[in-house]
Scaffold this motif. Structure first.
Motif, PDB file in Angstrom:
ATOM      1  N   UNK B 183       0.844  -0.886   0.076  1.00 27.10           N
ATOM      2  CA  UNK B 183       0.067  -0.056  -0.024  1.00 27.10           C
ATOM      3  C   UNK B 183       0.949   1.200   0.049  1.00 27.10           C
ATOM      4  N   UNK B 184       2.173   1.203   0.327  1.00 30.89           N
ATOM      5  CA  UNK B 184       3.022   2.093   0.181  1.00 30.89           C
ATOM      6  C   UNK B 184       3.708   2.583  -1.046  1.00 30.89           C
ATOM      7  N   UNK B 185       3.483   1.801  -2.163  1.00 30.56           N
ATOM      8  CA  UNK B 185       4.207   1.775  -3.352  1.00 30.56           C
ATOM      9  C   UNK B 185       4.272   3.103  -3.701  1.00 30.56           C
ATOM     10  N   UNK B 186       5.184   3.653  -4.623  1.00 31.32           N
ATOM     11  CA  UNK B 186       5.109   5.128  -5.289  1.00 31.32           C
ATOM     12  C   UNK B 186       6.233   5.929  -4.954  1.00 31.32           C
ATOM     13  N   UNK B 187       7.108   5.600  -4.021  1.00 29.07           N
ATOM     14  CA  UNK B 187       8.273   6.555  -3.786  1.00 29.07           C
ATOM     15  C   UNK B 187       8.190   7.213  -2.367  1.00 29.07           C
ATOM     16  N   UNK B 188       9.245   7.941  -2.141  1.00 29.14           N
ATOM     17  CA  UNK B 188       9.582   8.454  -0.808  1.00 29.14           C
ATOM     18  C   UNK B 188       8.363   8.883  -0.030  1.00 29.14           C
ATOM     19  N   UNK B 189       7.616   9.622  -0.839  1.00 33.15           N
ATOM     20  CA  UNK B 189       6.465  10.630   0.029  1.00 33.15           C
ATOM     21  C   UNK B 189       5.181   9.628   0.017  1.00 33.15           C
ATOM     22  N   UNK B 190       5.190   8.548  -0.731  1.00 37.02           N
ATOM     23  CA  UNK B 190       4.209   7.668  -0.560  1.00 37.02           C
ATOM     24  C   UNK B 190       4.047   6.695   0.718  1.00 37.02           C
ATOM     25  N   UNK B 191       5.352   6.554   1.372  1.00 37.95           N
ATOM     26  CA  UNK B 191       5.520   5.884   2.442  1.00 37.95           C
ATOM     27  C   UNK B 191       4.773   6.627   3.566  1.00 37.95           C
ATOM     28  N   UNK B 263       9.033  -0.956   4.005  1.00 38.41           N
ATOM     29  CA  UNK B 263       9.532  -1.958   3.918  1.00 38.41           C
ATOM     30  C   UNK B 263      10.759  -2.365   2.970  1.00 38.41           C
ATOM     31  N   UNK B 264      10.567  -3.305   1.969  1.00 32.93           N
ATOM     32  CA  UNK B 264      11.525  -3.611   0.995  1.00 32.93           C
ATOM     33  C   UNK B 264      11.374  -2.600  -0.396  1.00 32.93           C
ATOM     34  N   UNK B 265      10.466  -1.664  -0.257  1.00 32.42           N
ATOM     35  CA  UNK B 265      10.235  -0.669  -1.358  1.00 32.42           C
ATOM     36  C   UNK B 265      11.522   0.208  -1.604  1.00 32.42           C
ATOM     37  N   UNK B 266      11.964   0.665  -2.716  1.00 32.16           N
ATOM     38  CA  UNK B 266      13.187   1.377  -2.910  1.00 32.16           C
ATOM     39  C   UNK B 266      12.675   3.135  -2.609  1.00 32.16           C
ATOM     40  N   UNK B 267      13.459   3.662  -2.074  1.00 34.65           N
ATOM     41  CA  UNK B 267      13.239   4.997  -2.064  1.00 34.65           C
ATOM     42  C   UNK B 267      13.401   5.857  -3.408  1.00 34.65           C
ATOM     43  N   UNK B 268      14.138   5.207  -4.445  1.00 37.46           N
ATOM     44  CA  UNK B 268      14.376   5.956  -5.628  1.00 37.46           C
ATOM     45  C   UNK B 268      13.232   5.549  -6.562  1.00 37.46           C
ATOM     46  N   UNK B 269      12.077   4.591  -6.115  1.00 35.70           N
ATOM     47  CA  UNK B 269      10.866   4.363  -6.864  1.00 35.70           C
ATOM     48  C   UNK B 269      10.209   5.889  -7.603  1.00 35.70           C
ATOM     49  N   UNK B 270      10.019   5.812  -8.895  1.00 32.93           N
ATOM     50  CA  UNK B 270       9.499   6.800  -9.492  1.00 32.93           C
ATOM     51  C   UNK B 270      10.416   7.907 -10.013  1.00 32.93           C
ATOM     52  N   UNK B 271      11.657   7.931  -9.456  1.00 39.94           N
ATOM     53  CA  UNK B 271      12.514   8.966  -9.748  1.00 39.94           C
ATOM     54  C   UNK B 271      12.910   8.751 -11.119  1.00 39.94           C
ATOM     55  N   UNK B 272      13.217   9.567 -12.233  1.00 33.39           N
ATOM     56  CA  UNK B 272      13.374   9.304 -13.590  1.00 33.39           C
ATOM     57  C   UNK B 272      14.655   8.292 -13.878  1.00 33.39           C
ATOM     58  N   UNK B 273      15.862   8.584 -13.703  1.00 35.03           N
ATOM     59  CA  UNK B 273      16.952   7.877 -14.115  1.00 35.03           C
ATOM     60  C   UNK B 273      17.281   6.834 -13.285  1.00 35.03           C
ATOM     61  N   UNK B 274      17.633   7.176 -12.190  1.00 32.43           N
ATOM     62  CA  UNK B 274      17.997   6.383 -10.918  1.00 32.43           C
ATOM     63  C   UNK B 274      16.897   5.057 -10.886  1.00 32.43           C
ATOM     64  N   UNK B 275      15.682   5.520 -10.892  1.00 36.01           N
ATOM     65  CA  UNK B 275      14.434   4.548 -10.578  1.00 36.01           C
ATOM     66  C   UNK B 275      14.289   3.527 -11.592  1.00 36.01           C
ATOM     67  N   UNK B 276      15.231   3.727 -12.884  1.00 41.80           N
ATOM     68  CA  UNK B 276      14.687   2.682 -13.820  1.00 41.80           C
ATOM     69  C   UNK B 276      16.010   1.527 -13.513  1.00 41.80           C
ATOM     70  N   UNK B 277      17.087   1.908 -12.686  1.00 40.68           N
ATOM     71  CA  UNK B 277      18.417   1.064 -12.641  1.00 40.68           C
ATOM     72  C   UNK B 277      17.732   0.090 -11.581  1.00 40.68           C
ATOM     73  N   UNK B 278      18.904  -0.804 -10.953  1.00 40.63           N
ATOM     74  CA  UNK B 278      18.562  -1.731 -10.241  1.00 40.63           C
ATOM     75  C   UNK B 278      18.063  -1.119  -8.734  1.00 40.63           C
ATOM     76  N   UNK B 286      16.993  -3.182   0.499  1.00 41.86           N
ATOM     77  CA  UNK B 286      16.234  -1.672   1.062  1.00 41.86           C
ATOM     78  C   UNK B 286      15.738  -2.254   2.579  1.00 41.86           C
ATOM     79  N   UNK B 287      15.159  -3.207   2.533  1.00 37.73           N
ATOM     80  CA  UNK B 287      14.544  -3.600   3.944  1.00 37.73           C
ATOM     81  C   UNK B 287      15.614  -3.765   4.897  1.00 37.73           C
TER      82      UNK B 287
END
Lengths: 205, 345
Positions: B183-191, B263-278, B286-287
């Motif tokens: 439910x927290x998917x989407x990036x840093x501010x969605x946590x 949890x295991x979600x990445x803080x870079x989720x949804x950020x253009x360049x770095x979000x597409x890498x691993x 991350x967890x």
């Protein structure tokens, strides 16, 4: 024998043994701890009925909160066991009457045909894997039984307030602090700097 | 649902292996958490910390463990023998049992049950028994005072903690820990730390109080009641109490990571360049990183804050934290109803 039955009898055995121990052990702290064991075993049996929500709530409320406060009080009491056992003979007739009545009531339930046996309450079929007890309970409570649920909530709230109102007394002579005043205190209110000339040492020349 | 005996057996063995795969790293983590604590506090106090045994003192935890295991267990004269031995076990078992529902990443969880959060609450409320029984069975006044203090404190802070969790439940709409993370998917501010900031802070504070750590460590209070509830314990029994305390701290850190920081979600989720890498992918890395960060906070605070007075602890719990959580639960409900924060966006 399916494994659920083995688990059921195992926990039932522990439950009955713990329940007997609650009323037979001498030490009240041990009795309370046996009661905790009884709660735990019954929670495990509920778990077998696929009512995980209620089972966990039983542990959370009774074991985690109620019994902790119970133990807390029992441990602080200085219980002398001898005077408590004095009235044993006097109370025996009443106790036996109550026990016999309860036993009769239980027999009626166990032996009555058609009302309480397996034909009236067949073993419920196991739920599909997608069944969620938490969700099912929530849906019932917030749709069909919403009024009853909210009434229960209000009654509990009244009980809480009443308990506080009944036991709360203004104690005289207790010292209380005002934290905001403690925080706002200024240096000038606590410390007084005194300017004075140095005095000559006594008896030295 | 397995049917034959062989199926049962295989199922049990696999389950056992899974449990071992969680418990063994957990015990190692506890060992190195003590090392980390001594190093971190050491450097904060301009010391070096343990640096003699092995390179950089890395074998220090094992030396400590062997020392404790080889020491004699002293049984107090009038102690209740059975309960005295049972108490450390009772405090350790819930600390380990709670890990069964902790999701390490999208699929790595032993029991993915729907009442996961309730189970965690139930398990963490059981930890107090170890303390009470230890204090009572020791037949010592210091131990008993420590037990009373800590049980009153834990029961009080459980309320603030429970209310903070209710906020999370309202936002996530599920008691299942994996669902809460999703439910927290989407990036840093969605946590959830952002919409539930007051609850996040209160959860962490009551987590520290629940584990009886500084600045809320009046249960031990060396300067007042020697060492509190475990004053009569030595050797292996003491080590088990120690293990439980640190396992609980790691558990609280892991739960904070799951419930409030994705949890295991990445803080870079949804950020253009770095979000597409691993780095943009959610993973166990991350967890663990988040968990270690919160574990570090425990140590930081221990080195920073002076101990609270007991009445101040009670006042903070009941008169400050509980009212704030009540208000913010209402605010969270408004967020949820009026769609200001959308689940899993």
């Amino acid at each position: 024998m399916p494994i659920t039955e083995i688990v059921f009898y195992m926990f039932s055995l522990v439950l009955v043994a713990a329940a007997v121990a609650v009323i037979t052990v001498r030490n009240p702290v041990n009795a309370a701890l046996f009661l905790v064991l009884a709660f735990f075993s019954s929670a495990a049996i509920w778990m077998l009925l696929e009512v995980e929500f209620l089972a966990i709530i039983l542990i959370l409320v009774y074991v985690g909160a109620v019994m902790v406060l119970f133990l807390f009080v029992i441990m602080m009491l200085d219980i002398n066991l001898a005077p408590m056992q004095e009235g044993f003979i006097n109370y025996l007739p009443v106790g036996i009457t109550v026990a016999v009545v309860m036993a009769l009531e239980l027999m009626v339930v166990v032996w009555s045909k058609g009302r309480f046996d397996e034909t009236a309450f067949p073993v419920p079929p196991p739920h599909p894997d997608t069944y969620s007890n938490t969700k099912a309970l929530g849906e019932l409570l917030f749709t069909n039984y919403l009024l009853a649920f909210e009434l229960a909530g209000v009654i509990l709230l009244v009980a809480i307030i009443a308990a506080i109102a009944l036991t709360h007394r203004q104690r005289t002579g207790s010292k209380r602090q005002n934290p905001s005043m403690q925080v706002r205190v200024q240096r000038d209110e606590r410390v007084r700097l005194v300017k004075m000339d140095p005095e000559p040492r006594q008896g030295s020349q | 649902m397995p049917e034959t005996w062989l199926d049962h057996l295989i199922y049990m063995v696999i389950l056992l292996l899974k449990i071992i795969a969680v418990v063994v790293p957990l015990i190692l983590a506890v060992a190195y958490y003590t090392y980390m604590e001594r190093k971190v506090i050491g450097y904060m106090q301009v010391r070096r910390g343990p640096n003699r045994i092995g390179p950089l003192g890395l074998f220090q935890p094992f030396a400590d463990v062997f020392k404790l295991l080889l020491k004699e267990i002293v049984m107090p004269e009038n102690a209740n023998k059975f309960l005295f031995v049972l108490a450390p076990v009772l405090s350790m078992a819930p600390a380990f049992a709670a890990w069964v529902v902790v999701p390490f990443n999208d699929w790595m969880v032993i029991a993915d049950i729907d009442a996961g959060l309730l189970y965690i609450l139930a398990m963490s409320s059981l930890g107090v028994y170890g303390l009470i029984i230890a204090g009572w069975a020791s037949n010592s006044k210091y131990a008993f005072l420590g037990a009373l203090r800590s049980s009153a404190q834990m029961v009080s802070y459980e309320i603030a903690m429970g209310f903070a969790l209710i906020g999370v439940l309202i936002m996530a709409g599920s008691l299942n820990l994996s669902e809460i993370v999703r439910a927290q998917q989407g990036g840093l501010l969605d946590w959830f730390w952002f919409p539930l900031l007051p609850l996040f802070v209160i959860y962490v504070i009551s987590g520290v109080a629940e584990t009886n750590r500084a600045p809320f460590d009046v249960a031990e209070g060396e300067s007042e009641i020697v060492a509190g509830f475990h004053v009569e314990y030595a050797g292996a029994a003491f080590a088990v109490f120690f293990l439980a305390e640190y396992a609980n701290m790691i558990l609280i850190s892991a739960l904070t990571a799951i419930l409030f920081t994705g949890g295991w979600l990445s803080p870079f989720e949804g950020i253009p360049v770095i979000g597409d890498t691993i780095l943009g992918q959610g993973s166990i890395f991350w967890f663990l990183a988040k968990t270690v960060f919160f574990m570090y906070l425990f140590l930081w605070w221990r080195a920073t804050f002076p101990r609270y007075r007991y009445d101040q602890i009670m006042r903070l719990g009941w008169k400050v934290l509980v009212p704030i959580t009540m208000v913010w639960v209402l605010v969270a409900a408004c967020f949820s109803v009026f769609g200001l924060v959308v689940r899993g966006s």
